[in-house]
Design an enzyme around this catalytic site. Sequence first.
Site, mmCIF file in Angstrom:
data_model
loop_
_atom_site.group_PDB
_atom_site.id
_atom_site.type_symbol
_atom_site.label_atom_id
_atom_site.label_comp_id
_atom_site.label_asym_id
_atom_site.label_seq_id
_atom_site.Cartn_x
_atom_site.Cartn_y
_atom_site.Cartn_z
ATOM 1 N N ASP A 106 0.801 -1.221 0.000
ATOM 2 C CA ASP A 106 0.000 0.000 0.000
ATOM 3 C C ASP A 106 0.832 1.268 0.000
ATOM 4 O O ASP A 106 0.589 2.195 -0.770
ATOM 5 C CB ASP A 106 -0.917 -0.046 1.223
ATOM 6 N N ASP A 109 4.538 0.583 4.171
ATOM 7 C CA ASP A 109 4.437 -0.653 4.944
ATOM 8 C C ASP A 109 4.190 -1.819 3.995
ATOM 9 O O ASP A 109 4.363 -1.696 2.783
ATOM 10 C CB ASP A 109 3.325 -0.526 5.989
ATOM 11 N N TYR A 258 -8.366 2.659 6.049
ATOM 12 C CA TYR A 258 -9.143 3.134 4.909
ATOM 13 C C TYR A 258 -10.622 3.081 5.272
ATOM 14 O O TYR A 258 -11.318 2.130 4.963
ATOM 15 C CB TYR A 258 -8.817 2.325 3.647
ATOM 16 N N GLU A 501 5.780 9.892 3.631
ATOM 17 C CA GLU A 501 5.332 8.571 3.177
ATOM 18 C C GLU A 501 4.697 8.688 1.797
ATOM 19 O O GLU A 501 3.977 9.643 1.501
ATOM 20 C CB GLU A 501 4.336 7.948 4.153
#
Length: 528
Positions: A106, A109, A258, A501
Amino acid sequence: MGSKYTRGCCGWLIVALIAALVATAAMFAIMKRKPGGGSRHLKPLPVPGPPGAIDSKYGDALGVALQFFQVQKSGKLENNQIPWRGDSAVTDGKEAGLDLSKGMYDAGDHIKFTFPMAFTATVLSWSVLEYGDQMSAAKQLDPALDALKWITDFLIAAHPSDNVLYIQVGDPDLDHNCWERPETMTEKRPLTQINKKSPGSDVAAEAAAAMAAASIVFKSTDTKYSDVLLQHAQKLFTFADTYRGLSSESYPKLQDFYNSTDYVDELLWAASWLYHATGDQTYLSYATVQNGQTFANWGKPTWFSWDDKNPGTQVLLSRLNFFGSKQISNAENEGLKSYRDTAEAVICGLIPDSPQATASRTGGGLIWISGWNSLQHATNAAFLATVYSDYMLSSRTAAVQCSGKYYSPTDIRNFAASQANYILGDNPMKLSYLVGYGSTYPQQVHHRGASIPADAKTGCKGFQYLHSSDPNPNIAMGALVGGPFQNDTFVDLRDNAVQTESSTYNSGTLVGLLSGLVTTSSVVQSFT
């Protein structure tokens, strides 16, 4: 004496009239050059032919951006182009007798979330369908198709029966308690599925949209694979529509990652893509006549994202209103007009000097909606703007009206280019937010694999690499980092996940945006 005066007065009037006409013509010429000019005097621009000359800036950036999909691949790698990556998660799905090893991680991670991954596939498919010729001209079509198929192979495997879809591989709590390379993972990777008793219409419908869109992409090159994708898409749509519910209600832990706010936008999105893939009026009627008024929030522009598909559906269905079809009924056309009107409201909110322009921008001109992953909305909005401007250009539509002011396809494209340029370094930080592009880009991307030397033996607890002040030993090529704060600043620290990220789904729309800008070309009037 009277007649002489009359003749003199008429002469003066003629001169004055000519002068006024010249001034008016000059004013309209300025209007044409400046955004917001008069519509009646904006002539439709010529429809571009085949792809023209490649803009090297966007072409180079596109080549970099596509590499992030290679960085994020799970499973047994084929023709691996990333030297510090290797095979990983090759036994995913084994406990259920499935091969779920493919797909993509994703973000920084190692969880595989089907919801954002499917969204990545949908927008990547859309990008190929609109701009495949441009990608090909820039020699980047094959990498895009490779990335797309890596995801759709996973989606096929994750849908083993009509009313079952695996929506997560891995345990986020276990995963986030480790800082390690994916190649050396040893913790358990449990599976999460939606089914009749534990529905997830949001994820199932997004997966349906992804496979429907991808079925069109592969139709001309692999008919059998295209048919398989379409069959899965139709079954998943039926599952999503019949057994309605949110995945985050079936599995409350998903709310930490999510947390989809609704599923009706995904149902409309999936139905729209299924119509494009099949030509079956049932799907178009579903999105326009049966559910448009209830589900679509017509007249209320929102922000396109992994959570909210409404703006994407509005632009996608506008294509039918721009180019028309003899088979569409009057009632369906009314619905399509409402989608297009709302899409135009979205566009009017993006153009900086529009009366409807959003104030949600940085001083440097970037669309800025939220602090976490701030580049997501700018990238998505710019992609939709590029597509919409090309629909206008290819249909010879001169302008959109925004509260009495008029904007050409060029004005809209200029907005999209401004967002792309900001990402690529034209910003107050003079920093490229696309890792690997330009001379200055983030060095401490919040990404496990990039932060740990390929030969390091860390086990689960390699947190010294998370907290290290050194640059990443491996470059996460093509990563689009989270982005700047609203004051245009950026803190390049690995611990600063809010800004450093990267996420796979951002790359889908970024590829579409860059592909649309890399050269000029008309879009096709029909995908099939």
